[in-house]
Motif scaffolding. Structure first.
Motif, mmCIF file in Angstrom:
data_model
loop_
_atom_site.group_PDB
_atom_site.id
_atom_site.type_symbol
_atom_site.label_atom_id
_atom_site.label_comp_id
_atom_site.label_asym_id
_atom_site.label_seq_id
_atom_site.Cartn_x
_atom_site.Cartn_y
_atom_site.Cartn_z
ATOM 1 N N SER A 174 0.773 -1.265 -0.048
ATOM 2 C CA SER A 174 -0.040 0.130 0.010
ATOM 3 C C SER A 174 0.971 1.263 0.068
ATOM 4 O O SER A 174 1.893 1.378 0.741
ATOM 5 N N GLY A 175 0.720 2.352 -0.631
ATOM 6 C CA GLY A 175 1.095 3.377 -0.897
ATOM 7 C C GLY A 175 2.240 3.466 -2.039
ATOM 8 O O GLY A 175 3.109 4.380 -1.940
ATOM 9 N N THR A 176 3.027 2.337 -2.393
ATOM 10 C CA THR A 176 3.901 2.267 -3.348
ATOM 11 C C THR A 176 3.639 3.171 -4.566
ATOM 12 O O THR A 176 2.551 2.841 -5.274
ATOM 13 N N ARG A 177 4.484 3.743 -4.974
ATOM 14 C CA ARG A 177 4.413 4.563 -6.213
ATOM 15 C C ARG A 177 4.581 3.765 -7.549
ATOM 16 O O ARG A 177 5.769 2.984 -7.614
ATOM 17 N N ARG A 209 -0.445 5.334 -7.373
ATOM 18 C CA ARG A 209 0.313 4.667 -6.478
ATOM 19 C C ARG A 209 -0.800 3.558 -6.186
ATOM 20 O O ARG A 209 -2.141 3.604 -6.235
ATOM 21 N N THR A 226 -3.169 1.486 -3.848
ATOM 22 C CA THR A 226 -4.413 2.158 -2.871
ATOM 23 C C THR A 226 -3.938 1.775 -1.552
ATOM 24 O O THR A 226 -3.605 0.859 -1.254
ATOM 25 N N THR A 227 -3.967 2.823 -0.634
ATOM 26 C CA THR A 227 -3.937 2.654 0.744
ATOM 27 C C THR A 227 -5.321 2.311 1.247
ATOM 28 O O THR A 227 -6.285 2.931 1.191
ATOM 29 N N THR A 253 -8.114 2.118 4.026
ATOM 30 C CA THR A 253 -8.368 3.033 5.246
ATOM 31 C C THR A 253 -9.366 2.299 5.970
ATOM 32 O O THR A 253 -10.449 1.490 5.640
ATOM 33 N N PRO A 263 5.025 3.187 3.351
ATOM 34 C CA PRO A 263 4.407 3.671 2.258
ATOM 35 C C PRO A 263 5.208 4.627 1.668
ATOM 36 O O PRO A 263 6.026 5.280 2.184
ATOM 37 N N GLY A 264 4.719 4.791 0.274
ATOM 38 C CA GLY A 264 5.374 6.034 -0.470
ATOM 39 C C GLY A 264 6.629 5.536 -1.283
ATOM 40 O O GLY A 264 7.243 6.093 -1.898
#
Length: 223
Positions: free
Chosen positions: A24-27, A66, A68-69, A71, A217-218
């Motif tokens: 999650s959050g990987t570009r 990216r 999806t994270t 929630t 993430p990111g």
């Protein structure tokens, strides 16, 4: 040719996301992906659009795509809706399901038990989707079927639970066994109640993924 290439890239990225190889959050950098898959930008863009449709990728202004994270709110809302829709559909199916459809479900159950024994999360995930599709299709209400399957498609990222929480396989299968017993007994009330309980149970497990990302993430995807 471009359509075939985009489908190949889509399937590869989808499986990498569901296996949490891409957290999650990987570009997802367009040029890096194009280089990895020896493609032009166009098939990659199309693959990313398909992943966005599945709810697996989100487009971020000025930053691109990216993974999806998840929630907590989205999980709670989705499983609340899915639980009630599938509960209604399963109750209706108990009254309307054919012997042929029950036979198909019984055959799936054999394969699902084997997948649990082998701890094969990806295969179990595919079988699980087919299991619920047959039940929902048997409800006899086309609008209910379309609504339910649309939510499944848009939130297919939740299937990560079978890759990331191995103990979920056996728990889900035990819940499936109860639903099957109710369907065979043509007990609509029990089938509906068990389907609702099952979705709440899965939702509770998916919620744990929000608090346990496998990496920061990111992170940019590597080629």
């Amino acid at each position: 040719m471009s359509d075939l290439k985009s489908q190949t890239i889509y399937r590869s990225l989808r499986e990498r996301i569901l296996r949490n190889e891409l957290a999650s959050g990987t570009r997802l950098v367009l040029r890096e992906l194009a280089n990895r898959y020896e493609s032009s930008d166009i098939p990659v863009r199309e693959a990313l659009r398909m992943l966005e449709r599945d709810g697996l990728v989100e487009m971020v202004p000025y930053r691109g795509a990216r993974v999806t994270t998840l929630t907590q709110r989205e999980i709670e809302e989705t499983y609340f809706i899915r639980g009630h829709l599938e509960s209604i559909a399963t109750g209706l199916a108990a009254d309307r399901i054919s012997d042929a459809e029950l036979g198909a479900l019984d055959a799936l159950m054999v394969q699902m038990r084997a997948a649990v024994e082998a701890q094969d999360g990806p295969h179990f995930s595919d079988l699980n989707r087919e299991f619920h599709q047959i039940i929902v299709a048997a409800c006899g209400n086309e609008m209910l079927r379309e609504l339910t399957m649309d939510i499944w498609q848009r939130h297919s990222g939740f299937q990560r639970v079978f890759r990331m929480v191995p103990e979920r396989l056996a728990r889900s299968q035990a819940e499936h066994e109860g639903i099957m017993d109710a369907l065979h007994a043509r007990d609509a009330k029990r089938a509906a109640a068990l389907a609702l309980w099952h979705k709440r149970s899965v939702g509770d497990t998916v919620s744990t993924l929000v608090d346990k990302p496998s990496e920061e993430p990111g992170t940019d995807v590597t080629a």
